[in-house]
Design an enzyme around this catalytic site. Structure first.
Site, PDB file in Angstrom:
ATOM      1  CG  HIS A   1      96.411 -15.492 -31.002  1.00 26.21           C
ATOM      2  ND1 HIS A   1      97.584 -14.932 -30.556  1.00 26.21           N
ATOM      3  CD2 HIS A   1      96.747 -16.583 -31.690  1.00 26.21           C
ATOM      4  CE1 HIS A   1      98.593 -15.675 -30.970  1.00 26.21           C
ATOM      5  NE2 HIS A   1      98.112 -16.681 -31.658  1.00 26.21           N
TER       6      HIS A   1
ATOM      7  CD  GLU B   1     103.062 -14.093 -36.552  1.00 29.78           C
ATOM      8  OE1 GLU B   1     102.288 -14.963 -36.086  1.00 29.78           O
ATOM      9  OE2 GLU B   1     102.890 -13.573 -37.656  1.00 29.78           O
TER      10      GLU B   1
ATOM     11  CD  GLU C   1      94.530 -14.635 -35.409  1.00 33.34           C
ATOM     12  OE1 GLU C   1      95.334 -13.690 -35.423  1.00 33.34           O
ATOM     13  OE2 GLU C   1      94.811 -15.782 -35.798  1.00 33.34           O
TER      14      GLU C   1
ATOM     15  CG  ASN D   1     101.146 -12.948 -41.810  1.00 31.88           C
ATOM     16  OD1 ASN D   1     102.095 -12.652 -41.076  1.00 31.88           O
ATOM     17  ND2 ASN D   1     100.204 -13.793 -41.452  1.00 31.88           N
ATOM     18  CD  GLU D   2     101.975 -17.526 -40.525  1.00 34.07           C
ATOM     19  OE1 GLU D   2     100.758 -17.712 -40.676  1.00 34.07           O
ATOM     20  OE2 GLU D   2     102.562 -17.716 -39.454  1.00 34.07           O
TER      21      GLU D   2
ATOM     22  NE  ARG E   1      95.313 -15.022 -41.369  1.00 35.51           N
ATOM     23  CZ  ARG E   1      96.088 -15.077 -40.289  1.00 35.51           C
ATOM     24  NH1 ARG E   1      96.206 -14.025 -39.513  1.00 35.51           N
ATOM     25  NH2 ARG E   1      96.750 -16.158 -39.998  1.00 35.51           N
TER      26      ARG E   1
HETATM   27  C1  GLA Z   1     100.048 -16.705 -37.638  1.00 38.36           C
HETATM   28  C2  GLA Z   1      99.770 -15.338 -38.231  1.00 38.36           C
HETATM   29  C3  GLA Z   1      99.274 -14.340 -37.247  1.00 38.36           C
HETATM   30  C4  GLA Z   1      98.297 -14.950 -36.285  1.00 38.36           C
HETATM   31  C5  GLA Z   1      98.925 -16.147 -35.637  1.00 38.36           C
HETATM   32  C6  GLA Z   1      98.024 -16.815 -34.654  1.00 38.36           C
HETATM   33  O1  GLA Z   1     101.316 -16.905 -37.231  1.00 38.36           O
HETATM   34  O2  GLA Z   1     100.868 -14.805 -38.911  1.00 38.36           O
HETATM   35  O3  GLA Z   1      98.659 -13.300 -37.981  1.00 38.36           O
HETATM   36  O4  GLA Z   1      97.156 -15.340 -36.972  1.00 38.36           O
HETATM   37  O5  GLA Z   1      99.219 -17.102 -36.617  1.00 38.36           O
HETATM   38  O6  GLA Z   1      98.675 -17.895 -34.030  1.00 38.36           O
END
Ligand code: GLA
Length: 644
Positions: free
Chosen positions: A347, A296, A344, A142-143, A104
């Site tokens: 996770h 998150e 993930e 996203n980030e 990604r």
């Molecule tokens: C980030 C991303 C999520 C996920 C988490 C895993 O915060 O935004 O999509 O990958 O990390 O810790």
């Protein structure tokens, strides 16, 4: 109302699971789900052809279940068709390697094709769902993390440099290209800082970071504005603190309607609690003191180098309350249901692989109930009387090649200052060196190697107006162009406030400890300085610095300014901070933060980080349980409403 929920990726599951999701979300009191973060390939299976039917169904289902939606634009993960159609939009590393899909975050923000595609999908989503009753807010991208050194980047970087410097002459001057024959004769010769032979030009590095930050803001604004044309719901993007994203987070904070952060502690136990406060205080500060949102966290995720550690029982509540105490309007997780496949899979999630019959889900559901009871706290704020200074320019300045020591760690220094204050029970804001600091009684500047003229003047004004300032070594040594301050460090206005002049910096050897006149130990750094009005509080006891000032204090105007010219160890550093603040007591191990509402109500959040029960002065009503509380068990939390 406080938000509780997480990233929800129903496209990974089938109808039987969706039904169970509905029931479990009700049980866990989930009221906000972040949907669509990585759904581009489903939403737009081919360029320009959208498929919204599946998302319609999920949004309607969530709405019927009283779960609002934090609707994401999926632009952090372009689908394979996009890569193949636009290979030039894939990011290129500093070494010239072009990445492809398969993970990604594979995009270049400077690529016109990527920017157009991102804007189009954001607009299409907003047109369709802008007024949807389920949509409570928008989660752009996203980030924003990916950096790129491709030719699109080079062209955009040149445009940015032209705008910033005005002329090639000014650029040559700013970057000091007279050294090492780096003089540029035309704009086309200027490149992003790609891999090169030895030390990179520091000005080029710093300008590249600034440029990238501006590029991210521009990309965010494009999507935000496309959404705003069709929706009046707040628009945000999730930040990852402290240094994961190469962004000026103050600037990003000004662009979003609501600050949102992701937080995964990088050590367990007390360190995780301190790290939670560090992240939360920064989030609140980027939000200008207004409420913000933890977008998150992990139910069982503590990153520790090359492994993910589990959280201890009670940590989910402690971390959640740690964030809400410092201004978050709730707590969301990544993710609702643990994936059974994909990158993930391992996770953590609110519903783990084991399903609802699990410790994790039971804790999640209990935390959901507790958060629901905090509804009345929403909208209230936290005030602090102490600030730690943070500036992205200063951070990036400490990354450049050729600095005198490898022990200069920007975020480590901020974290240490914050930790000393957190341990002492002091609530801390972060502030920019050019902000109005007059409301703080104490300001710490742990790592402002780069300090602008305006920043130096502002700090001088702060002290003369009555503030107490602690400046730590190697501060104000360069200006905003990374040009050394001549005639003695730091920058003149700050020197005046500190009443000192640093003549020489003397990094210590790796692992070397030195001892100061009161017996405290220091590492990493020392300086030859002379006082110009300041009193010497501690001296060095080694080598040529023996008897010379190590710690100074200067009464200036209505205030006072301290200068610490060496890297005091954690104990000495913490003792110095509590001494300046006039706090004599040992830390109690109970974290206490108060949120205030404008109508005079307030709520005291208590977290017992010790291994023993702590009695409260008197029994009080605990919002978390809805019952009276007179004692906090080890690891226990409580939220007490203070009467008017
Ligand atoms: C980030 C991303 C999520 C996920 C988490 C895993 O915060 O935004 O999509 O990958 O990390 O810790």
């Amino acid at each position: 109302m406080m938000f509780f929920g997480g990233d929800y990726n129903p496209e990974q599951w089938d109808e039987a699971v969706w039904k169970e999701d509905d029931a479990l979300m009700r049980r866990a009191r989930v009221n906000l789900a972040t949907v669509g973060v990585f759904s581009w390939a489903l939403l737009e299976p081919e360029e320009g052809r959208y498929d919204f039917a599946w998302l319609d169904a999920h949004l309607d289902r969530l709405h019927a279940n009283d779960v609002s939606v934090n609707l994401a634009t999926p632009t952090a993960s372009p689908p394979p068709w996009f890569t193949l159609a636009h290979p030039d939009a894939m990011p290129v590393t500093q070494d010239g390697v072009r990445h492809v899909h398969g993970s990604r975050d594979t995009y270049c923000l400077a690529s016109p094709a990527y920017r157009t595609a991102a804007r189009n999908i954001a607009r299409a989503l907003a047109e369709r769902y802008g007024e949807h009753p389920a949509v409570a807010m928008w989660h752009v991208h996203n980030e924003y993390t990916t950096l790129c050194w491709c030719d699109h980047t080079a062209a955009a970087f040149r445009d940015w440099l032209r705008e910033r410097h005005g002329s090639l002459e000014a650029l040559n001057e700013a970057w000091g290209t007279a050294f090492w024959s780096q003089r540029y004769g035309s704009w086309e010769q200027v490149l992003p800082p790609r891999a090169t032979h030895w030390h990179q030009n520091p000005g080029q590095h710093l300008d590249f970071r600034r440029f990238w930050s501006d590029l991210v803001l521009a990309a965010f604004r494009e999507q935000r504005d496309a959404i705003r044309e069709h929706s009046d719901r707040p628009v945000t993007t999730n930040m990852m603190l402290p240094g994961y994203q190469n962004l000026d987070l103050w600037a990003l904070g000004r662009e979003v309607d609501l600050i949102a952060i992701d937080h995964y502690p990088d050590a367990p136990g007390l360190d995780a609690a301190a790290d939670t406060a560090f992240a939360a205080d920064r989030a609140r500060s980027f939000a200008g003191g207004r409420p913000w949102l933890l977008m998150e966290q992990g139910t069982n995720t503590v990153y520790d180098g090359d492994r993910i550690l589990g959280k201890e029982p009670g940590d989910i509540l402690r971390h959640t309350i740690g964030h809400i105490a410092r201004g978050s309007e709730g707590a969301l997780f990544f993710q609702w249901r643990q994936s059974r496949a994909g990158a993930e899979t391992w996770h953590s999630a609110m519903v783990p692989h084991a399903g609802a019959d699990s410790r994790v889900f039971r804790e999640v559901a209990a935390v959901g109930e507790a958060v629901e009871r905090l509804g009345e706290v929403a909208g209230s704020t936290v005030t602090a009387q102490v600030a730690v200074l943070h500036d992205a320019d200063a951070w990036w300045a400490l990354e450049v090649d050729g600095l005198p020591s490898a022990d200069l760690d920007y975020h480590g220094s901020l974290r240490r200052a914050h930790r000393a204050l957190w341990d002492a029970g002091v609530t801390v804001d972060f502030a920019h060196p050019e902000h109005d600091l007059s409301r703080y009684r104490f300001v710490v500047a742990p790592a402002l190697f780069l300090l602008s003229d305006a920043g130096a003047e502002n700090l001088r004004r702060y002290v003369s107006g009555g503030g107490t300032l602690l400046v730590q070594h190697f501060t104000g040594f360069v200006d905003e162009y990374l040009h050394a301050r001549l005639g003695g460090y730091p920058a003149a206005p700050l020197r005046e406030a500190l009443g000192i002049r640093v003549e020489e910096y003397r990094p210590l050897r790796r692992g070397e400890h030195i001892v100061l006149s009161d017996g405290s130990r220091a590492t990493a750094w020392s300086e030859l300085l002379r006082t110009e009005g300041a009193e010497t509080v501690l001296t060095y006891t080694h080598g040529m610095l023996t008897g010379r000032p190590a710690l100074t204090r200067h009464r200036f105007g209505q205030g006072e300014a301290w200068y610490l010219s060496t890297g005091l160890d954690d104990r000495g550093h913490a003792a110095l901070i509590t001494r300046i603040l006039g706090i004599g007591r040992e830390p109690s191990g109970v974290e206490s933060v108060t949120r205030h509402s404008t109508d005079g109500r307030s709520w005291q959040f208590l977290l017992n980080h010790t291994a023993t029960a702590i009695s409260l002065p008197e029994s009080a009503h605990d919002l978390l349980t809805g019952a009276p509380v007179s004692e906090l068990p080890p690891g226990g939390c409580a939220v007490l409403r203070n009467s008017l």
